[in-house]
Design an enzyme around this catalytic site. Structure first.
Site, PDB file in Angstrom:
ATOM      1  N   SER A 188       0.646  -1.214  -0.449  1.00  0.00           N
ATOM      2  CA  SER A 188       0.291   0.032  -0.362  1.00  0.00           C
ATOM      3  C   SER A 188       0.898   1.530   0.152  1.00  0.00           C
ATOM      4  CB  SER A 188      -0.450  -0.087   1.290  1.00  0.00           C
ATOM      5  OG  SER A 188      -1.276   1.399   1.580  1.00  0.00           O
ATOM      6  N   TYR A 201      -1.642  -1.017  10.605  1.00  0.00           N
ATOM      7  CA  TYR A 201      -1.888  -1.166   8.849  1.00  0.00           C
ATOM      8  C   TYR A 201      -0.385  -0.566   8.619  1.00  0.00           C
ATOM      9  CZ  TYR A 201      -3.792  -1.602   4.427  1.00  0.00           C
ATOM     10  OH  TYR A 201      -3.966  -1.370   3.220  1.00  0.00           O
TER      11      TYR A 201
HETATM   12  P1  NAD Z   1     -11.004  -6.033  -0.495  1.00  0.00           P
HETATM   13  O1  NAD Z   1     -11.655  -6.226   0.828  1.00  0.00           O
HETATM   14  O2  NAD Z   1     -12.084  -6.749  -1.716  1.00  0.00           O
HETATM   15  O3  NAD Z   1      -9.973  -6.966   0.115  1.00  0.00           O
HETATM   16  C1  NAD Z   1      -9.613  -8.023   0.961  1.00  0.00           C
HETATM   17  C2  NAD Z   1      -9.618  -9.115   1.355  1.00  0.00           C
HETATM   18  O4  NAD Z   1      -9.421 -10.101   2.036  1.00  0.00           O
HETATM   19  C3  NAD Z   1     -11.650  -9.408   1.127  1.00  0.00           C
HETATM   20  O5  NAD Z   1     -11.929  -9.393   0.515  1.00  0.00           O
HETATM   21  C4  NAD Z   1     -10.877 -10.637   2.645  1.00  0.00           C
HETATM   22  O6  NAD Z   1     -11.442 -12.083   1.551  1.00  0.00           O
HETATM   23  C5  NAD Z   1      -9.426 -11.147   2.351  1.00  0.00           C
HETATM   24  N1  NAD Z   1      -9.397 -11.359   3.853  1.00  0.00           N
HETATM   25  C6  NAD Z   1      -9.060 -10.190   5.982  1.00  0.00           C
HETATM   26  N2  NAD Z   1      -9.437 -11.127   6.428  1.00  0.00           N
HETATM   27  C7  NAD Z   1      -8.680 -12.049   5.944  1.00  0.00           C
HETATM   28  C8  NAD Z   1      -8.775 -13.556   7.488  1.00  0.00           C
HETATM   29  N3  NAD Z   1      -8.707 -13.114   7.824  1.00  0.00           N
HETATM   30  N4  NAD Z   1      -8.927 -15.008   6.228  1.00  0.00           N
HETATM   31  C9  NAD Z   1      -8.657 -14.633   4.975  1.00  0.00           C
HETATM   32  N5  NAD Z   1      -8.820 -13.623   3.998  1.00  0.00           N
HETATM   33  C10 NAD Z   1      -9.232 -12.393   4.407  1.00  0.00           C
HETATM   34  O7  NAD Z   1     -10.357  -5.270  -0.446  1.00  0.00           O
HETATM   35  P2  NAD Z   1      -9.206  -4.338  -1.985  1.00  0.00           P
HETATM   36  O8  NAD Z   1      -9.192  -3.238  -1.533  1.00  0.00           O
HETATM   37  O9  NAD Z   1      -9.206  -4.863  -2.369  1.00  0.00           O
HETATM   38  O10 NAD Z   1      -7.938  -4.816  -0.822  1.00  0.00           O
HETATM   39  C11 NAD Z   1      -6.544  -6.098  -1.206  1.00  0.00           C
HETATM   40  C12 NAD Z   1      -5.336  -5.781  -0.699  1.00  0.00           C
HETATM   41  O11 NAD Z   1      -4.930  -4.250  -1.330  1.00  0.00           O
HETATM   42  C13 NAD Z   1      -5.590  -5.715   0.748  1.00  0.00           C
HETATM   43  O12 NAD Z   1      -3.847  -5.983   1.089  1.00  0.00           O
HETATM   44  C14 NAD Z   1      -5.177  -4.060   1.514  1.00  0.00           C
HETATM   45  O13 NAD Z   1      -4.735  -3.367   2.213  1.00  0.00           O
HETATM   46  C15 NAD Z   1      -4.359  -3.964  -0.595  1.00  0.00           C
HETATM   47  N6  NAD Z   1      -4.674  -2.106  -0.159  1.00  0.00           N
HETATM   48  C16 NAD Z   1      -6.062  -1.912  -0.265  1.00  0.00           C
HETATM   49  C17 NAD Z   1      -6.285  -0.373  -1.057  1.00  0.00           C
HETATM   50  C18 NAD Z   1      -7.357   0.340  -0.989  1.00  0.00           C
HETATM   51  O14 NAD Z   1      -7.664   1.381  -0.698  1.00  0.00           O
HETATM   52  N7  NAD Z   1      -8.812  -0.568  -1.500  1.00  0.00           N
HETATM   53  C19 NAD Z   1      -5.446   0.159  -0.605  1.00  0.00           C
HETATM   54  C20 NAD Z   1      -3.703   0.079  -0.657  1.00  0.00           C
HETATM   55  C21 NAD Z   1      -3.681  -1.199  -0.279  1.00  0.00           C
END
Ligand code: NAD
Ligand code: MG
Length: 299
Positions: A188, A201
């Protein structure tokens, strides 16, 4: 598709304000308004991942779903991991993959559990015979006003979900991976820039970056590449289900980024194809690829 058409599409990506909304974590993509774009219709696949097997955590929704679909379109067989409460989102991912002629293995469970991390790798290998690509993408975040609000339990949960699972899945996958395999983690911009309200985080994302570089050195002689993608704000369930976000803040999500909007998941997924494909990135390992919409202060 012409350059003009692509530029037009970019201009048409949804911009804040969004409708005010909030969900209980982990949140469902099906409940987001507007629905995120994950089909990447402007993208032309070229068989870059033919005969490959990919395991993608958090593949039910958000970035993971868009990656799972693009990997399938590039010819990979895909296993996705998600929490049991996200089954309906996982079914949508599987359906989208099957519609393009792909194969999707669903594995529901909790990645904060060590044994489950080993199990998902073993299940993938049992089903598809091997594992060539690991995308450690699952993540947990909750904003907190001060450090006093970060309980030990929450600190543990964030670390176990974001960085422990990456380490445990990589360790398990490396028991099977052959030369030419690739590991990709979702980092991130907070791991590069820090983030005032996300101490735990952001620390996990910094750890992901350091672990990625270290693991890349560690397995270089095995001809396995390890990289991370650092997204800026992306329209997924993560932020609208962050317990520290208000519905009003969700409505403005991404407004303060240089492009004045969050990315759509389909704008992240090609970076994961690039880093998985030996035709594209065979000389790239140990890097954190920024997909941050013009945010340059991290250098
Ligand atoms: P999202 O909620 O769609 O995906 C996160 C997923 O993590 C969930 O769908 C869930 O299946 C999984 N998860 C969480 N806890 C879990 C557990 N204990 N066991 C199994 N699965 C678990 O959101 P996203 O934004 O697509 O997130 C994906 C990645 O992107 C993450 O690592 C997040 O930190 C990162 N990210 C997101 C953003 C943003 O703005 N959305 C920005 C930077 C980084
Ligand atoms: Mg989800």
């Amino acid at each position: 598709m012409s350059k003009q058409m692509q530029a037009k599409m970019t201009e048409q990506e949804p911009k804040p304000p969004f409708p005010e909304q909030h969900q209980k974590g982990p949140g469902l993509e099906s409940k987001l308004d507007p629905l995120p774009h994950f089909h990447a219709e402007a993208y032309k696949p070229a068989g870059k991942l033919e005969n490959k097997v990919a395991l993608i955590t958090g593949g039910d929704s958000g970035i993971g779903r868009a990656v799972a679909l693009l990997y399938a379109r590039e010819g990979a067989k895909v296993a996705i991991v998600y929490l049991p409460v996200e089954q309906s989102d996982a079914d949508t991912t599987k359906k989208a993959i099957e519609e393009v002629g792909g194969t999707c293995l669903q594995i529901a469970g909790d990645l904060t559990d060590t044994a489950f991390c080993d199990k998902v790798v073993e299940k993938t290998v049992q089903e598809f015979g091997t594992i060539d690509i690991l995308v450690a993408n699952a993540g947990h975040q909750n904003r907190k006003k001060t450090l006093q609000d970060v309980t030990d339990e929450e600190f543990d949960r964030t670390f176990k979900t974001n960085i422990y699972s990456y380490f445990r899945l990589a360790r398990a996958a490396l028991r099977h991976m052959k030369p030419g395999s690739a590991i990709i983690a979702t980092s991130s911009e907070t791991g590069i820039l820090g983030s005032k309200l996300l101490p735990d985080y952001s620390a996990t994302k910094g750890a992901i970056n350091a672990f990625t570089k270290t693991l890349a050195m560690n397995v270089l002689d095995r001809h396995i590449r390890v990289n991370a993608v650092a997204p800026g704000p992306v329209w997924t369930p993560l932020n609208p289900s962050d317990a520290g976000e208000t519905p009003e803040q969700v409505a403005q999500f991404g407004a303060d980024s240089p492009m004045g909007r969050p990315a759509q998941p389909e704008e992240l997924a090609p970076a994961y194809v690039f880093l998985a494909s030996n035709a594209d990135s065979s000389y790239i390992t140990g890097t954190v690829l920024e997909v941050m919409g013009g945010e340059t202060t991290g250098g």
